[in-house]
Every structure is written in C-alpha cells, then in structure tokens.
Design a protein around this motif. Structure first.
Motif, PDB file in Angstrom:
ATOM      1  N   ILE A  92      28.201  37.004  40.260  1.00 28.10           N
ATOM      2  CA  ILE A  92      29.361  36.116  40.298  1.00 28.10           C
ATOM      3  C   ILE A  92      29.208  35.129  41.444  1.00 28.10           C
ATOM      4  CG2 ILE A  92      30.809  37.981  39.387  1.00 28.10           C
ATOM      5  CD1 ILE A  92      32.199  38.057  42.138  1.00 28.10           C
ATOM      6  N   GLN A  93      30.001  34.058  41.358  1.00 25.87           N
ATOM      7  CA  GLN A  93      30.047  33.056  42.428  1.00 25.87           C
ATOM      8  C   GLN A  93      31.441  33.095  43.047  1.00 25.87           C
ATOM      9  OE1 GLN A  93      27.415  30.662  43.283  1.00 25.87           O
ATOM     10  NE2 GLN A  93      28.726  30.497  45.093  1.00 25.87           N
ATOM     11  N   LEU A  94      31.509  33.265  44.354  1.00 27.73           N
ATOM     12  CA  LEU A  94      32.783  33.367  45.059  1.00 27.73           C
ATOM     13  C   LEU A  94      32.884  32.268  46.101  1.00 27.73           C
ATOM     14  CD1 LEU A  94      34.459  36.603  46.332  1.00 27.73           C
ATOM     15  CD2 LEU A  94      34.071  34.755  47.952  1.00 27.73           C
ATOM     16  N   LYS A 120      47.187  28.769  53.760  1.00 31.77           N
ATOM     17  CA  LYS A 120      46.255  29.275  54.762  1.00 31.77           C
ATOM     18  C   LYS A 120      44.981  29.832  54.134  1.00 31.77           C
ATOM     19  CE  LYS A 120      45.920  32.133  58.892  1.00 31.77           C
ATOM     20  NZ  LYS A 120      46.591  33.053  59.815  1.00 31.77           N
ATOM     21  N   GLU A 121      45.082  30.473  52.968  1.00 34.42           N
ATOM     22  CA  GLU A 121      43.899  31.099  52.373  1.00 34.42           C
ATOM     23  C   GLU A 121      43.836  30.828  50.872  1.00 34.42           C
ATOM     24  OE1 GLU A 121      43.105  35.121  53.732  1.00 34.42           O
ATOM     25  OE2 GLU A 121      44.486  34.829  55.419  1.00 34.42           O
ATOM     26  N   ARG A 122      42.625  30.656  50.375  1.00 34.28           N
ATOM     27  CA  ARG A 122      42.393  30.376  48.958  1.00 34.28           C
ATOM     28  C   ARG A 122      41.084  31.060  48.548  1.00 34.28           C
ATOM     29  NH1 ARG A 122      43.950  26.458  45.140  1.00 34.28           N
ATOM     30  NH2 ARG A 122      42.312  25.828  43.661  1.00 34.28           N
ATOM     31  N   LEU A 123      41.087  31.642  47.361  1.00 34.82           N
ATOM     32  CA  LEU A 123      39.918  32.373  46.882  1.00 34.82           C
ATOM     33  C   LEU A 123      39.649  31.995  45.431  1.00 34.82           C
ATOM     34  CD1 LEU A 123      37.825  34.624  47.499  1.00 34.82           C
ATOM     35  CD2 LEU A 123      39.521  36.278  46.720  1.00 34.82           C
ATOM     36  N   GLU A 124      38.394  31.645  45.137  1.00 34.97           N
ATOM     37  CA  GLU A 124      37.994  31.282  43.781  1.00 34.97           C
ATOM     38  C   GLU A 124      36.814  32.161  43.359  1.00 34.97           C
ATOM     39  OE1 GLU A 124      37.221  27.056  43.454  1.00 34.97           O
ATOM     40  OE2 GLU A 124      38.557  26.655  45.151  1.00 34.97           O
ATOM     41  N   VAL A 125      36.863  32.655  42.111  1.00 32.59           N
ATOM     42  CA  VAL A 125      35.774  33.470  41.567  1.00 32.59           C
ATOM     43  C   VAL A 125      35.369  32.892  40.216  1.00 32.59           C
ATOM     44  CG1 VAL A 125      35.062  35.756  40.817  1.00 32.59           C
ATOM     45  CG2 VAL A 125      36.620  35.531  42.760  1.00 32.59           C
ATOM     46  N   TYR A 126      34.056  32.717  40.023  1.00 32.38           N
ATOM     47  CA  TYR A 126      33.515  32.159  38.792  1.00 32.38           C
ATOM     48  C   TYR A 126      32.482  33.130  38.214  1.00 32.38           C
ATOM     49  CZ  TYR A 126      35.409  27.820  40.801  1.00 32.38           C
ATOM     50  OH  TYR A 126      36.233  26.873  41.352  1.00 32.38           O
TER      51      TYR A 126
END
Length: 713
Positions: free
Chosen positions: A535-537, A626-632
């Motif tokens: 995965i790409q994070l 403040k925080e952000r998370l993306e998963v592909y």
C-alpha cells in the motif's frame, strides 16, 4: 511540608500540604527560615485569580486569540476542557527565600550542608533551587536583612540598565519596596534621587533615606517639580517601579526627562507612548528583565552554565551577591522597611487584605521544627484511601505535567485501575492531581513506586531525556512499563533497554502510540484487511510552531519533534501496512538543515514493499486540520481528517465515519489495562516498538548523511 499557592480557578490563597522536594543534579535543597512577600507582584497574581472569566480574558487578549484558533482546529469542547484545566493549575507564590542548605545535589560546588543562603524559592518549608539562583549569606547579614536580596536585585538590574553616573539626577517613580531599595542604591552610587508616590507615609520614609520625595497630591505637577530640582534641565534618567494600568506614568517620565535621557521600566504600567515626547528629546526606553542576565535562560538557570565574567559582568546570581555585599557594608538599609513578621500558619493576615495593604515589607517566619523531621518521611504524602482492592492494574505514575493532567487521567477515569502513586519533582502538581483524581499518594521520590511490590504497572510521562532511565529501572523492578513516547533519545539507550527487556520475562513494555487505537485508524485497518499487495500511505502533521527555546527542541532533553511526535506516524505506518520499517530517508526544509528540524518529509520503505510518506510541518496555518492521513491500494482510497472524519473511495462496504476528535487515548489505555489484568498478547508487539523507535533515530541520521538509512534489526 507546607507551601502557599494561588488558585486561578477559585481565587483562593491556600497553605497547602505537599511532599517535600528531593535534591536533584545541579540543585540545592534548602530548608526555609524566612521569605519575603512581594506585595506588588503577588497582589497582581491574587487579584487575577479572583477575577471572573471575562475579566481574565480582557487582561489577556493574546490568549483569547489562541483559544479561538484552537476551537477552529479541534472543536469547542476539547478547547474548553483545556482552558478550564489550565485554570485549575495552582501557582506557587513567592520568590524571595532565605534558608539553610539541607542537601547538595550532584554537580554543585561551592556550597555545604548548613550554609545560610538566599534563593528565588517560593513560600515553602523546603525548596529545591538551581545553583545559579542561590547565593551565600555573609555572617554579618541577618536572615531578616538577607530576605530582601532577590527583590533588591530587581531594582539593581534597573539601575544597571539606566547606567547612572556620579552626580546625575535620577527619578524613581513608585516608592514601594522595589522603589525604596532602588532609590537607596542610587544614592549610594552618588546620584541625586527624586522619588514620586501618592502615599504620604512612603514619601516620609523615602525622605528619611535622603531621597527628595514628591507627593503629587501635595506638590502638584511632578514634572514641574522635577524641573525645579534640576534647574529646568530635566532628569538624566527615570526608573519606573510603579504598578498601574494608567498611561500617565510613561507620559510624565518622558516630559520630566532631559534631552537624550533614559527611561527604564521595572514595574508594570500602561504603555501608550507619545511619539512626539520621545522623538523631540531622543529618549531611550528599556524594559528591565527581573534579576538580570540569565533570567529565563534555561542553560543558565536550569543547567548551571554560567556566563563568563569578563563578557557578562553582572548575572542574576552576581546581582544577588552585590545586594548581600551592600547589606553587609550597611550601604543598603532594610530593617526600616519591615512592616510585619508573620508566622507561616498565619499567612492570611497578609494575603487576606493584600489588595488594600499599606505594608512595605511583610516577612513570613517558618517553624524551626520543620527541620527536625526526617526528610524521607516527608516525601510521600497520603492523599486518599483506596477505593477498591484489586490485585492487578495497580499503577504508579512518574510525571504530573500536561499529558498526565489533560490526557492520561481523564482517559482512565472510568477504568478499574487503582492509582497508588503520582510522582512529581516539586510535589505541588502531583498533589493537586491526586486530590482531583482520587490518587492515594503524592510523592517526590519515584523510588517509592519502584520499591512498592503492590504496584505492578509503571507509567512514565516525564520529559523525554528521562524516559530511558525510568524504563530501565521499571524493567529491573519487574513492573509492566508504559512510557509516553519516545522510548529513548539515543541508539545506545535503546539498545540497553532492548537487552534488559529480552533478559526478563516478568515485565511488559508499551509506548504511547495512541493513534493506532483511534476508531478512525482501526476502521482503516479493518478496511485494508489482508490487502495482499503493498500500500501507499501519505501522512501530514500540521504540527504548529513551537518557539526554538522550548525544551522539546533541545536534542539532549526533548530530542526534537521528529523523535518526540513524528514517531506517531512511523508507528501508524507500521500498523496500517502490517510491515516493519526497512529504511528511511528524511529531507528537511532549508538550505543547511542541522541535526534537528520540525519541517521535514520522511520517505519510508517497508519490508513488504509498501511505501509511506510522512510530512511533518510546523509552518502551516493553525486554522487548517492538524493531521491528515491518506491510504491508496488496489484502486481504493481512504482519507482521514484530523480524527474526526474518515472517508472511503471505492472501498466496498465501508461507511464514512464521523466522530468528535478521538486520537485513541481512551481506547489505548482501556486495551492496555485489560492486557495487564487479563493477560494475552500485548497491545503493540515489542518488536514493532523497537522498530519504530530505531526508525525515528535513523531519520535523524539521514538528515546528517543525506542518504537512506537502514533500520537495524
């Protein structure tokens, strides 16, 4: 022992029972005999404490803006909880202390047990003070005289900034305690001194010292009076020691000054300055900082690093010694300033009427019997009785700072956990938290926790440079150890902990990587399942600016923000990819990055082929999340926004998740104590804890080398 504190929440001034402090490296433990009440400073604190919320807000408009920004970023309820928690934090009163040295900390020279000393310690029976804020009292100076040393140094620093020469005329505006001491020192320096105050009794006392005293109520315009005394030239310098919100004082100071005169502000006044007054005369204006050079410099005050005398002749400690010399030689007379001497237990005779007091100097007297008790027995204070007996999950906390107060204790509030101890260095913060959260004992000696066999769980929330030591001692004591990140600051410390942990079977180890326990990241993990492909994070932390002088940036104390906070996302990367970190490469903003940064991008290779990109920025807007998370992965995408909303795109069966701000602390501690009490697998495998910790250190190595750094196994 007893200590005087001010509550900002209730406005009460309280004589509190707290554990006696311990002597630490670089500090002296002092048994107090006398302390001086600084009526000006302490009156402001007491009156601020008694003000209502609206009045407090009006006095601190800059803090109101910070609160509004926090509401935008984190929501109303978390912000209000933070504000009210800050107001609950009591403030120790006092900074003019005289006592006897009881213990000399490691690394301290020039002092012996039994020495009489002055320090800026608070109103408490025992104080622990860094060596650069302590000075020996000459044999010729009594305790009652020596207690004026610290407050006298405030006036002396104002004089040094004014730099008067023999024969000059200096005006002292405000003839309170600091003003009277300042005026006397100016006379000793060969100056003509004019003092201004609206209190006739203070004017009369000033006149007895040879000061030309002006009471505007009787003498009329003080500017004209100063001009009469200076043949129309004006004062060479004005030192303002008054406390008032009025702008009139600074205006008068400018008008009574000669051309190119100097104005020094020691007190607190309104500062609406007329440009014309200053422009026409080319006046200089400077604000004096407390006792002198070294004040608020952590290297000088806390670490004991002195400024070289040939380059900085007068530090705050050398100013202390100058005042003591003036007392010894009789140049400075203070006995005439003493209005009252009150036993400590009768402190309300001073503080109960501090707002209207006409006192010049009030001295608190401490009982001789305080020194007869064994200090060790005074370092643990029983606060509450146990609520319920349990055999597992008996906790001792080392550290009573913001994390313990704002996060840990609220998170475990409804858990069946028995908190037997809380340890804090000064004793005050720990005692306050013990009272609020039904903790059984407050202590300043953390060894009481390690030696108590009933305590099976050690929780460490202190500054980062102490983590490795406490973790190591906890493991050796056979306790379960929870440490709020980071685990260690150096690879040597980390290797030592890993070796000690591998050699025993009793203890478990947990690091406070709470974000993997958030419902948002757990939902992401469930949706990922066994993806079967890498995965790409991409994670972005809009961390916000922290001034460079704050301890977290000190590589020997805080380790920097990458080790101290970005490690959360290294752990999340391991959690979501299901794979440990193989190598890292970090690039920092700027042309010449040093060993430390808080604006950087980390590239992360995982053992299973997954990639993570972690952006840690301190230069963004506080209005943004403040925080952000993306998963592909596999033509699917998930995005988490600040632990409040998670959205899925192309993720079958996933429903978007919305909650209040939830970074996983409560679930983390619930899971952890369930493990302690019921057994099973630890919440985070130890090999992942060590892998993430090594990856954080490898990122800093990469910053130096400019290359990918392997994360050793």
């Amino acid at each position: 022992m007893k200590q005087i504190i001010q509550s900002f929440k209730t406005g009460e001034t309280i004589l509190e029972e707290i554990p006696a402090p311990v002597s630490s490296r670089g500090n002296l433990l002092i048994r107090t005999t006398h302390s001086l009440v600084s009526l000006g400073t302490e009156r402001m604190l007491v009156e601020f404490g008694k003000a209502n919320l609206i009045q407090k807000a009006r006095q601190q408009p800059d803090k109101v803006k910070m609160v509004l920004d926090k509401i935008k970023a984190e929501g109303l309820i978390p912000t209000l909880e933070t504000v009210f928690s800050k107001l609950e934090q009591p403030l120790p009163l006092g900074y003019c202390n005289v006592g006897v040295v009881e213990e000399v900390g490691e690394g301290v020279s020039g002092f012996q047990i039994g020495d009489r000393v002055v320090s800026n310690g608070p109103h408490a029976e025992y104080v622990s003070v860094p060596k650069n804020l302590v000075a020996k009292i000459p044999a010729e100076v009594s305790n009652e005289e020596a207690v004026f040393t610290v407050i006298g140094s405030i006036g002396l620093q104002g004089i040094r900034l004014c730099n008067p020469s023999f024969g000059e005329t200096i005006v002292v505006t405000g003839l309170g305690l600091i003003g009277l001491l300042t005026a006397q020192m100016l006379i000793a320096n060969g100056c003509q001194v004019i003092g201004i105050d609206v209190d006739e009794s203070k004017c009369q006392l000033a006149a007895s010292f040879g000061i030309i005293a002006i009471n505007p109520k009787d003498s009329g315009d003080p500017v004209q009076t100063v001009m009469l005394h200076t043949d129309g030239i004006g004062a060479d310098g004005v030192i303002i020691t008054a406390s008032t919100k009025s702008n009139e004082v600074i205006s008068q100071a400018a008008k009574m000054s000669r051309k190119r005169g100097r104005i020094i502000l020691v007190g607190v006044i309104g500062l609406d300055i007329s440009r014309a007054d200053f422009y026409e005369k080319e006046l200089t204006f400077q604000v004096s900082c407390s006792y002198g050079p070294g004040r608020y410099d952590e290297d000088y005050e806390q670490k004991g690093m002195d400024y070289p005398l040939p380059f900085v002749r007068w530090t705050e400690k050398r100013n202390f010694e100058s005042i003591l010399f003036s007392l010894k030689t009789g140049k400075l007379k203070v006995k005439e300033l003493i209005t009252e001497q009150i036993p400590l237990e009768n402190f309300l005779e001073i503080y109960g009427q501090i707002g209207s007091s006409k006192s010049i100097a009030s001295i608190l007297l401490y009982p001789e019997k305080a020194g007869e008790k064994q200090l060790k027995s005074q370092r643990t204070l029983a606060v509450n009785t146990p609520k319920f007996p349990i055999s597992k999950g008996v906790m001792g906390i080392i550290g009573a700072g913001n994390f313990t107060k704002m996060t840990l204790l609220p998170a475990i509030k409804n858990l069946e956990v028995r908190t037997k101890y809380i340890a804090s260095s000064g004793g005050l913060s720990g005692t306050q938290l013990a009272k609020k959260h039904a903790i059984e004992n407050s202590t300043t000696d953390y060894n009481a926790i390690l030696q108590d066999k009933e305590v099976d769980t050690l929780v460490i929330t202190t500054r980062h440079n102490s983590h490795a030591q406490f973790v190591s001692e906890g493991i050796k004591s056979g306790k379960h150890v929870f440490v709020e990140k980071p685990l260690a600051l150096t690879l040597k410390e980390l290797d030592q902990i890993e070796k000690e942990f591998s050699e025993q079977s009793q203890s478990s180890l947990m690091v406070g990587f709470n974000r993997r326990f958030s419902p948002h990241t757990m939902a992401m993990k469930k949706a990922l399942g066994n993806a079967g492909t890498p995965i790409q994070l991409i994670a972005t932390m809009n961390a916000g600016f922290i001034p460079p002088n704050v301890w977290v940036h000190d590589m020997k104390v805080g380790g920097g923000r990458i080790i101290g906070e970005a490690c959360h996302y290294l752990d999340l990367a391991v959690f979501l990819t299901g794979s440990k970190i193989k190598a890292v490469c970090m690039n920092a903003m700027g042309l010449n990055p040093e060993e430390n940064t808080d604006n950087a991008t980390l590239l992360v290779k995982h053992e299973n082929g997954s990639n993570s990109v972690i952006n840690y920025f301190s230069n963004g807007s506080k209005a943004y999340s403040k925080e952000r998370l993306e998963v592909y992965w596999n033509e699917q995408t998930m995005i988490m926004d600040n632990y409040r909303e998670t959205s899925g795109f192309g993720v079958k069966g996933f429903k978007n998740l919305k909650t209040k701000l939830d970074k996983g602390h409560k679930n983390q501690f619930e899971t952890y104590f369930k493990f302690i009490q019921q057994g099973g697998q630890p919440p985070i495998p130890s090999d992942e804890l060590f892998n993430v910790s090594k990856a954080s250190l490898a990122a800093l190595r990469s910053l130096k080398t400019g290359q990918w750094e392997q994360v050793s196994e």
